[in-house]
Design an enzyme around this catalytic site. Structure first.
Site, short mmCIF file in Angstrom:
data_model
loop_
_atom_site.label_atom_id
_atom_site.label_comp_id
_atom_site.label_asym_id
_atom_site.label_seq_id
_atom_site.Cartn_x
_atom_site.Cartn_y
_atom_site.Cartn_z
N LYS A 183 -16.19 6.74 10.91
CA LYS A 183 -15.16 5.59 10.79
C LYS A 183 -13.62 6.67 11.04
CE LYS A 183 -16.11 6.53 6.25
NZ LYS A 183 -15.20 7.56 5.41
N ARG A 236 -14.21 3.68 -2.84
CA ARG A 236 -15.86 4.27 -2.73
C ARG A 236 -16.07 3.29 -3.70
NH1 ARG A 236 -15.03 8.42 0.50
NH2 ARG A 236 -17.15 9.16 1.51
N ARG A 281 -24.01 16.96 13.45
CA ARG A 281 -22.88 17.03 13.59
C ARG A 281 -22.18 17.99 12.77
NH1 ARG A 281 -19.30 12.33 10.42
NH2 ARG A 281 -19.09 13.43 8.39
N ARG A 294 -20.69 20.98 7.36
CA ARG A 294 -20.73 19.92 6.70
C ARG A 294 -21.92 20.56 5.30
NH1 ARG A 294 -16.51 14.80 6.65
NH2 ARG A 294 -18.09 14.68 4.91
N ARG A 344 -25.84 10.95 0.02
CA ARG A 344 -24.49 9.51 0.41
C ARG A 344 -24.99 8.22 1.03
NH1 ARG A 344 -21.86 13.66 4.76
NH2 ARG A 344 -20.22 11.73 4.78
P1 AMP Z 1 -15.87 11.35 3.51
O1 AMP Z 1 -15.23 12.32 4.04
O2 AMP Z 1 -15.05 10.09 3.32
O3 AMP Z 1 -17.04 11.31 3.53
O4 AMP Z 1 -15.88 12.04 1.85
C1 AMP Z 1 -16.80 13.59 2.16
C2 AMP Z 1 -16.84 13.44 0.19
O5 AMP Z 1 -15.62 13.37 -0.55
C3 AMP Z 1 -17.87 12.76 -0.52
O6 AMP Z 1 -18.98 12.55 0.08
C4 AMP Z 1 -16.92 12.19 -2.02
O7 AMP Z 1 -17.82 13.39 -2.61
C5 AMP Z 1 -15.73 12.42 -1.86
N1 AMP Z 1 -15.34 11.35 -1.56
C6 AMP Z 1 -13.77 11.47 -0.95
N2 AMP Z 1 -13.48 10.46 -1.60
C7 AMP Z 1 -14.01 9.81 -1.93
C8 AMP Z 1 -13.70 8.59 -3.00
N3 AMP Z 1 -12.98 7.66 -2.96
N4 AMP Z 1 -14.56 8.78 -4.35
C9 AMP Z 1 -15.20 9.67 -4.81
N5 AMP Z 1 -15.80 10.58 -3.85
C10 AMP Z 1 -14.65 10.90 -2.80
#
Ligand code: AMP
Length: 214
Positions: free
Chosen positions: A13, A88, A127, A161, A172
């Site tokens: 993404k 999400r 990653r 991470r 996740r």
């Molecule tokens: P990402 O980089 O998009 O994978 O986001 C990393 C983490 O941030 C996720 O696993 C969630 O803990 C949090 N996060 C990011 N966007 C959201 C969202 N829209 N709603 C809830 N948690 C989020």
């Protein structure tokens, strides 16, 4: 043009989002990047979300809606945006649709990248992310000689991470399937939803996305 890109963690993404914003000249709004920046700065928000993120859980819908409301009201969001990582949950999708109605905006396309679970676990456990510039790469690509050096900015800052560890990745994925996948369908009732096969080389997938956007 406003767009949303969705998909399981590790589906590519972020990489595809970078290509799309360059092509379309829109702003990239990544809630994951915004939250990581907050954690890094040690702000109150960062302290509130740090443990939730490290466990691969979702930050609360109320907090996320506040963050997105503020971000979409900023001036640079008037000329088109790409949302990456938001919404999400079905609640966030409904909240976003209501917010967009309020500010008289819409969404041209929702792109959902689809990648099977086994491939995700394999991709994410290798990653690496750069703490300095955010560049994303993999253990295989950086090689063994200088495993911490970022190929983009040169800093000794590559790290895994917390949420890319295998148990967390599995959590996740579970969260994605139960909460986020249904949110794509909610958006699809209202906006144009394009499900795209996310398996293959990044350039190939970019081509598939361009194909459906044209
Ligand atoms: P990402 O980089 O998009 O994978 O986001 C990393 C983490 O941030 C996720 O696993 C969630 O803990 C949090 N996060 C990011 N966007 C959201 C969202 N829209 N709603 C809830 N948690 C989020």
């Amino acid at each position: 043009m406003n767009m949303i890109i969705m998909g399981p963690p590790g589906c590519g993404k972020g990489t595809q989002a970078n290509g799309i914003v360059q092509n379309l000249g829109v702003v990239h709004i990544s809630t994951g990047d915004m939250l990581r920046a907050a954690v890094k700065s040690g702000s109150e928000l960062g302290q509130r979300v740090e443990a939730v993120m490290a466990a691969g859980e979702l930050v609360s819908d109320d907090l996320m809606m506040d963050i997105i409301k503020e971000r979409l009201r900023q001036r640079d969001a008037n000329d088109g945006w790409l949302l990456d990582g938001f919404p999400r949950t079905v609640e966030q999708a409904e909240g976003l649709m209501a917010l967009l109605d309020e500010i008289d905006q819409s969404v041209g396309a929702v792109v959902s990248l689809e990648v099977p679970n086994e491939e995700i676990v394999q991709r994410l456990s290798g990653r690496l992310t750069c703490r300095e510039c955010g560049f994303v790469t993999s253990r295989q690509s950086v090689g063994a000689d200088d495993p911490n050096r970022c190929p983009q900015c040169g800093a000794e800052a590559l790290y895994q991470r917390d949420d890319d560890r295998e148990e967390t990745v599995r959590n996740r994925l579970e969260v994605y399937q139960t909460k986020t996948y249904p949110a794509a369908a909610t958006l699809g009732d209202r906006y144009r939803l394009e499900r795209i096969d996310g398996v293959g080389e990044p350039a190939e997938i970019a081509q598939r996305i361009r194909g459906v956007l044209e």
